[in-house]
Design an enzyme around this catalytic site. Structure first.
Site, short mmCIF file in Angstrom:
data_model
loop_
_atom_site.label_atom_id
_atom_site.label_comp_id
_atom_site.label_asym_id
_atom_site.label_seq_id
_atom_site.Cartn_x
_atom_site.Cartn_y
_atom_site.Cartn_z
N THR A 81 42.06 51.49 38.23
CA THR A 81 42.06 52.36 39.40
C THR A 81 43.41 52.23 40.06
O THR A 81 44.03 51.19 40.00
CB THR A 81 40.99 51.94 40.41
N GLU A 137 48.56 47.20 31.97
CA GLU A 137 47.87 46.13 31.24
C GLU A 137 48.60 45.77 29.95
O GLU A 137 48.77 46.61 29.07
CB GLU A 137 46.44 46.55 30.94
#
Lengths: 406, 406
Positions: free
Chosen positions: B196, B278
């Site tokens: 998010t 990530e």
């Protein structure tokens, strides 16, 4: 380098001979020594050809050459020549010259028209195709032509596929039985290279080109165009379908038993490509129902099948339905959050926009531990539906595409 | 669990106080104990609000609530309350009830209208928001409000971000200097969860809502909407921009120095989100020029930035321009294979649809070894251009999203 995919079939199937088709394969050293890397298929006089090709705007030279020839008259014999090791893609004017050097030499060797020689190349991109290595082997290939050698052909078109892919069908028609046999290569890599998909399907049925092409156009959508390994589209994808007519059994209607058998052959090969997806450890079917249209269902299904977060969740055996909600939300097709229902296998995990009241995480987790994963979504909007297939995204994918340099 | 991203800035910047804004953060135990996970920002009377939100069709309850309130009258004080640990997404009717429980309690605690309380939630999906844990801390939050506590707020909104993200700017205007400070959270995961992005920007400039919103609408395209970590769009993305007017310096025109400073703040935060993508080890700028339109350039740039094959090639320090050709080919936007030119850094690797005659692989490889990678493509068609940013795709991404289960 790579172990055979855990999703591979136990062995290469025993494919029937297809009247009117002979195969040969040789080790020509296109890129690597000591492996078969060129296949030749000779097709009987009058063989009807159909084909579908990548829609990439950066298509490789042999794809453009096939597209120019595919609708030509079915006069005399025909041939398909395929090399692995070099994709002859993004090679400028040199690319089409190299393709023509190969196809004209095949035409001369076999005594057929160059317009009837179809070629594919798969492998490294941006390097000139060493076409002399291929043409030097044409006499040897011609001498080796054999109706039973399709298994060698299936091996010659592999790049880093971990298993050869083949399937067949017999179709009992009123006039007699016809046979279909197909081979494919999938998403293997030779860095610096890209995934390519090549498919060759042969039948001894007697089918005129317009009917053959129309069947193929119908069937490619729900089969090869409904699989995805990593959302990246090759510059070289090609599927050629050859109908030799050697059985003498005519198929005149685009619908019917033959088309259904052809669908089965195409779907099986498409699934084999997914089962050999780079790094794949799980085979995933994504089915979307209740969409406002089939197109909307397909958009959602592909958003799910291409989502890195869903594909890593599958790899991690995680029944992560939240990521499925996310993919539906981002896909751009109509959806109503509060009507969504989601299943993993037979277990309903979500209903009416929230977790299903009887869902227990352990049930979802059990399904995710299997090798065959089913994700189903019902949108509650209409009757649109679609099914697509993919594999998981694993460390193996990263290793194949990032860790090694050629 | 996760090491700080190698692309992180050396330290959190020293952000100036913004007149009219006070911050507080507490550890409320929304999901995990012992970490700050709720932030409150109190905004001075008359603060003008603007916002942009995810276009997902499965938006979370707090996003829907913010959207309903954002254009309301700027009467009295306002507040922003954010929790991490639970996204309050896909929680059915319960979701909006939970959001209202929080915003009404904030309104009561601060003595302001509920229509002026904006909330966000980020974290696990599909689980009811334990709103009582948040509301139980409101008195403590109110007592802690402090104009200098923005750094604590930046930490409270992190999930598995590896560093807090902040930036500021001072804008010397004819009527005096105004300040902008912003914080963001990026793509961290708590399985079973999804990425998010939340962004909060504050300024003491005096700007009416229509001008504020129009600046934001203009700037979100080339900043936050031009980044991608993994092509997966959150159900919770939200950016709120608050102008308190405390400086007394008015900004009346949508164009000018203030907007440029705001652009800088937004771009910097967007880049920080990518730098904390990530598993990221490389920051990648993709610039496409010479397209038939800006929209076409953007389509190509995003196809490149989202391609798993390109992102793994970057991870592998592989100057694999063939994969760039592939991405352009698949993007769907116009391209002419034989006009393509491609650069890695300052090194031109391809020209006129083939490898550049002077390109040496060693030059491309040198650029790819750096942490800051630039890929440029010129299409040779027109004047359309676009720039987007992404990171590489590594084993770290797989580990974060597949290997761990909460």
């Amino acid at each position: 380098m790579t172990k055979v995919s855990p999703l591979a079939p136990e062995s290469f199937p025993d494919l029937p001979e297809i009247g009117g088709v002979r195969f040969a394969a040789v080790a020509a050293g296109v890129r690597y020594a000591g492996r078969v890397d060129v296949m030749l298929a000779e097709l009987a006089e009058g063989t009807q050809m159909a084909g579908v090709f990548t829609r990439s705007t950066t298509r490789a030279a042999p794809v453009l050459d096939c597209q120019a020839k595919i609708a030509g008259p079915a006069e005399g014999r025909a041939a398909i020549i395929v090399n692995s090791g070099n994709a002859n893609a993004f090679t400028g004017r040199n690319g089409i010259d190299a393709t023509r050097a190969v196809t004209s030499a095949v035409a001369e060797t076999l005594g057929i028209a160059e317009a009837r020689v179809f070629s594919s190349s798969t492998g490294v991109i941006g390097e000139p195709l060493p076409h002399g290595r291929i043409t030097a082997k044409l006499d040897e290939l011609k001498a080796a032509l054999d109706g039973a050698a399709i298994d060698r052909a299936a091996r010659a078109i592999m790049t880093t596929d971990t298993f050869p892919k083949g399937v067949s069908a017999e179709v009992p028609l009123p006039g007699g039985t016809v046979r279909i046999a197909g081979i494919a290569k999938g998403s293997g890599m030779i860095a610096p290279d890209m995934a390519t998909m090549l498919v060759y399907i042969f039948t001894d049925a007697k089918i005129e080109r317009p009917v053959l092409q129309s069947m193929l156009d119908d069937l490619v959508g729900p089969t090869f165009n409904s699989i995805t390994v990593d959302s990246d589209t090759s510059t070289s994808d090609a599927l050629l379908l050859a109908a030799t007519g050697a059985s003498g059994v005519a198929v005149k209607e685009p619908e019917g038993l033959f088309k259904e058998a052809l669908r089965g052959v195409m779907l099986d090969l498409a699934h084999q490509v997914v089962r050999d997806g780079e790094g794949a450890t799980k085979f995933v079917e994504v089915r979307v129902t209740g969409a406002d249209s089939d197109a909307g269902a397909r958009t959602h299904a592909m958003a799910i099948a291409n989502s890195p977060l869903i594909k890593t969740a599958v790899a991690g055996e995680d029944p992560n339905w939240g990521r499925v909600v996310m993919a539906i939300g981002k896909s751009g097709a109509p959806a109503d959050r509060d009507r969504l229902a989601i299943w993993f296998g037979e277990t309903q995990v979500a209903a009416d926009g929230w977790v299903h009241p009887e869902y227990r995480e352990a049930d979802g987790a059990t399904h995710m531990k299997g090798q065959e994963i089913k994700i189903r979504v019902d949108l509650g909007l209409g009757n649109g539906e679609a099914t697509v297939w993919t594999c998981d995204l694993t460390h193996g994918y990263i290793s194949i595409n990032a860790d090694y340099r050629s």
